[in-house]
Scaffold this motif. Structure first.
Motif, PDB file in Angstrom:
ATOM      1  N   VAL A   1       0.918  -1.128   0.009  1.00 44.01           N
ATOM      2  CA  VAL A   1      -0.110   0.102  -0.048  1.00 44.01           C
ATOM      3  C   VAL A   1       0.820   1.228   0.029  1.00 44.01           C
ATOM      4  O   VAL A   1       2.025   1.198   0.621  1.00 44.01           O
ATOM      5  N   LYS A   2       0.605   2.175  -0.775  1.00 46.05           N
ATOM      6  CA  LYS A   2       1.172   3.586  -0.622  1.00 46.05           C
ATOM      7  C   LYS A   2       1.041   4.119   0.565  1.00 46.05           C
ATOM      8  O   LYS A   2       0.115   4.333   1.229  1.00 46.05           O
ATOM      9  N   VAL A   3       2.272   4.695   1.381  1.00 45.35           N
ATOM     10  CA  VAL A   3       2.138   5.292   2.661  1.00 45.35           C
ATOM     11  C   VAL A   3       2.773   6.586   2.459  1.00 45.35           C
ATOM     12  O   VAL A   3       3.989   6.829   2.078  1.00 45.35           O
ATOM     13  N   SER A   4       2.249   7.644   2.938  1.00 42.12           N
ATOM     14  CA  SER A   4       2.384   9.075   2.741  1.00 42.12           C
ATOM     15  C   SER A   4       2.460   9.642   4.248  1.00 42.12           C
ATOM     16  O   SER A   4       1.475   9.222   5.106  1.00 42.12           O
ATOM     17  N   ARG A   5       3.082  10.906   4.269  1.00 38.95           N
ATOM     18  CA  ARG A   5       2.892  11.618   5.639  1.00 38.95           C
ATOM     19  C   ARG A   5       2.540  12.886   5.240  1.00 38.95           C
ATOM     20  O   ARG A   5       2.889  13.371   4.422  1.00 38.95           O
ATOM     21  N   ILE A   6       1.451  13.485   6.204  1.00 36.57           N
ATOM     22  CA  ILE A   6       1.096  14.813   5.870  1.00 36.57           C
ATOM     23  C   ILE A   6       2.443  15.868   5.940  1.00 36.57           C
ATOM     24  O   ILE A   6       3.229  15.611   6.814  1.00 36.57           O
ATOM     25  N   ALA A   7       2.113  16.784   4.951  1.00 36.06           N
ATOM     26  CA  ALA A   7       3.491  17.860   5.308  1.00 36.06           C
ATOM     27  C   ALA A   7       3.099  18.970   6.405  1.00 36.06           C
ATOM     28  O   ALA A   7       1.775  18.959   6.721  1.00 36.06           O
TER      29      ALA A   7
END
Length: 200
Positions: A167-173
């Motif tokens: 799964v794509k994992v991103s972090r809020i800026a």
């Protein structure tokens, strides 16, 4: 110095003082406000508190607080069900909903990894998250823990936990808040603002 207040009133002071952010003076002010209220209003208030404790529990999917099996957000057919935003606390869900910029799902982990406070991954609601991802419907997980040492460590742990699931994992800026003055902005916030800049 002797305390001449009646015992029931002192007990009420103490109960209010246990609430986060409530000091001695505020606790006393709240207690005296209760005394000035109509008895029926006070009974309704007390019943409301008892009812909240009895009827509110975790949503079976996202672990947010709800009075149903599945919360209104998880059961909303207009939500994007391909994304999950991971937050520390139910109050964070409220913050995102107020912003009206996010229309997908959430997962509340109820805390952060904090070895000094005896909180490890097993104390957080991560098993439920992994169970949700096993369906294969979730395409992206957005990590939105607070920018603290513990929040960052928790995000890193979750990222490593989820990467093998494809799964794509991103972090809020994180950046400079509106209305802030650069002169008074700390170095870490400025670093993030530069690194997470967007093209215009």
């Amino acid at each position: 110095m002797k305390d001449y207040d009646a015992v029931p009133l002192v007990k009420l002071f103490e109960h209010f003082e246990r609430l986060p952010g409530i000091g001695r003076k505020t606790a006393q002010r709240l207690a005296y406000s209760i005394l000035e209220m109509d008895e029926k209003v006070v009974k309704d208030f007390a019943e409301c508190m008892i009812n909240v404790k009895k009827s509110i529990h975790y949503c079976k999917l996202c672990c947010n607080f709800t009075d149903r099996d599945i919360c209104p957000i998880c059961s909303d057919p207009e939500r994007d069900t391909s994304k999950i935003c991971i937050v520390e606390d139910p109050k964070d869900v409220k913050a995102f909903e107020r912003a009206k910029e996010y229309n997908a799902l959430y997962h509340v982990i109820h805390g952060v990894i904090s070895p000094l406070n005896g909180i490890g991954p097993d104390q957080l609601h991560l098993k439920e998250l992994v169970d949700r991802l096993s369906s294969g419907k979730i395409k992206e997980v957005i990590l939105a823990t607070n920018p603290t040492v513990e929040g960052e460590a928790t995000s890193l742990y979750i990222s490593k936990l989820l990467k093998p699931m494809g799964v794509k994992v991103s972090r809020i800026a994180y950046g400079i808040p509106l209305g802030a003055v650069l002169e008074y902005t700390d170095g870490e916030t400025l670093r993030r603002a530069i690194n997470d800049r967007i093209e215009m």
